[in-house]
Design a protein around this motif. Structure first.
Motif, PDB file in Angstrom:
ATOM      1  N   SER A  94       0.829  -1.211   0.000  1.00  0.00           N
ATOM      2  CA  SER A  94       0.000   0.000   0.000  1.00  0.00           C
ATOM      3  C   SER A  94       0.860   1.256   0.000  1.00  0.00           C
ATOM      4  CB  SER A  94      -0.928   0.018   1.218  1.00  0.00           C
ATOM      5  OG  SER A  94      -1.825  -1.064   1.170  1.00  0.00           O
ATOM      6  N   LEU A  95       1.960   1.229   0.751  1.00  0.00           N
ATOM      7  CA  LEU A  95       2.898   2.344   0.752  1.00  0.00           C
ATOM      8  C   LEU A  95       3.481   2.537  -0.653  1.00  0.00           C
ATOM      9  CD1 LEU A  95       5.524   3.329   3.313  1.00  0.00           C
ATOM     10  CD2 LEU A  95       6.294   2.828   1.013  1.00  0.00           C
ATOM     11  N   CYS A  96       3.882   1.445  -1.289  1.00  0.00           N
ATOM     12  CA  CYS A  96       4.443   1.518  -2.641  1.00  0.00           C
ATOM     13  C   CYS A  96       3.424   2.048  -3.643  1.00  0.00           C
ATOM     14  CB  CYS A  96       4.932   0.140  -3.086  1.00  0.00           C
ATOM     15  SG  CYS A  96       6.390  -0.435  -2.180  1.00  0.00           S
ATOM     16  N   GLU A  97       2.192   1.603  -3.520  1.00  0.00           N
ATOM     17  CA  GLU A  97       1.122   2.045  -4.411  1.00  0.00           C
ATOM     18  C   GLU A  97       0.913   3.558  -4.293  1.00  0.00           C
ATOM     19  OE1 GLU A  97      -2.702  -0.352  -5.513  1.00  0.00           O
ATOM     20  OE2 GLU A  97      -3.065   0.725  -3.640  1.00  0.00           O
ATOM     21  N   LYS A  98       0.863   4.060  -3.064  1.00  0.00           N
ATOM     22  CA  LYS A  98       0.681   5.499  -2.838  1.00  0.00           C
ATOM     23  C   LYS A  98       1.885   6.279  -3.359  1.00  0.00           C
ATOM     24  CE  LYS A  98      -2.205   7.392  -0.877  1.00  0.00           C
ATOM     25  NZ  LYS A  98      -3.445   8.036  -1.283  1.00  0.00           N
ATOM     26  N   SER A  99       3.071   5.747  -3.154  1.00  0.00           N
ATOM     27  CA  SER A  99       4.299   6.382  -3.628  1.00  0.00           C
ATOM     28  C   SER A  99       4.270   6.526  -5.151  1.00  0.00           C
ATOM     29  CB  SER A  99       5.510   5.552  -3.186  1.00  0.00           C
ATOM     30  OG  SER A  99       6.707   6.176  -3.522  1.00  0.00           O
ATOM     31  N   ARG A 100       3.833   5.463  -5.843  1.00  0.00           N
ATOM     32  CA  ARG A 100       3.729   5.509  -7.321  1.00  0.00           C
ATOM     33  C   ARG A 100       2.664   6.500  -7.765  1.00  0.00           C
ATOM     34  NH1 ARG A 100       4.789  -0.195  -7.193  1.00  0.00           N
ATOM     35  NH2 ARG A 100       2.587  -0.616  -6.943  1.00  0.00           N
ATOM     36  N   GLU A 101       1.482   6.452  -7.123  1.00  0.00           N
ATOM     37  CA  GLU A 101       0.370   7.329  -7.496  1.00  0.00           C
ATOM     38  C   GLU A 101       0.742   8.800  -7.366  1.00  0.00           C
ATOM     39  OE1 GLU A 101      -2.900   6.331  -4.972  1.00  0.00           O
ATOM     40  OE2 GLU A 101      -3.287   4.431  -5.996  1.00  0.00           O
ATOM     41  N   GLN A 102       1.443   9.141  -6.290  1.00  0.00           N
ATOM     42  CA  GLN A 102       1.774  10.538  -6.022  1.00  0.00           C
ATOM     43  C   GLN A 102       3.116  10.961  -6.602  1.00  0.00           C
ATOM     44  OE1 GLN A 102       1.355  11.267  -1.813  1.00  0.00           O
ATOM     45  NE2 GLN A 102      -0.866  11.183  -1.939  1.00  0.00           N
ATOM     46  N   GLY A 103       3.858  10.014  -7.161  1.00  0.00           N
ATOM     47  CA  GLY A 103       5.167  10.334  -7.717  1.00  0.00           C
ATOM     48  C   GLY A 103       6.157  10.792  -6.657  1.00  0.00           C
TER      49      GLY A 103
END
Length: 87
Positions: free
Chosen positions: A67-76
């Protein structure tokens, strides 16, 4: 925030203890050790629903590393793991 020093395997020593690390970032003078998430192991879309909370360097609690990785990708953004567990 202090100076950021990247590490890639070995030992990290501070004035009170010695820990072994693999991929960490240390924040100079604070003694905080931040883990680098292994985001390449999580594909898109979605994450497992397991609860293994991690505290991100953005001071938000994520249900798991994916989930942390997903948010990191989404927000750049480059969100790292401050520690395992709730913030």
């Amino acid at each position: 925030m202090g100076i950021i020093e990247s590490k890639a395997g070995g030992e990290f020593r501070n004035h009170t203890s010695m820990i072994l690390y693999e991929n960490v970032i240390t924040f100079g003078g604070t003694g905080h050790v931040v883990s680098l998430p292994d985001c390449k192991m999580y594909g898109n879309p979605g994450c497992p629903r397991d609860l293994n909370p991690v505290c991100g360097t953005d001071s938000l609690t994520y249900p798991n590393e994916c989930s942390l990785c997903e948010k990191s990708r989404e927000q750049g953004k480059d969100i790292q793991i401050k520690w395992k567990g709730f913030c």
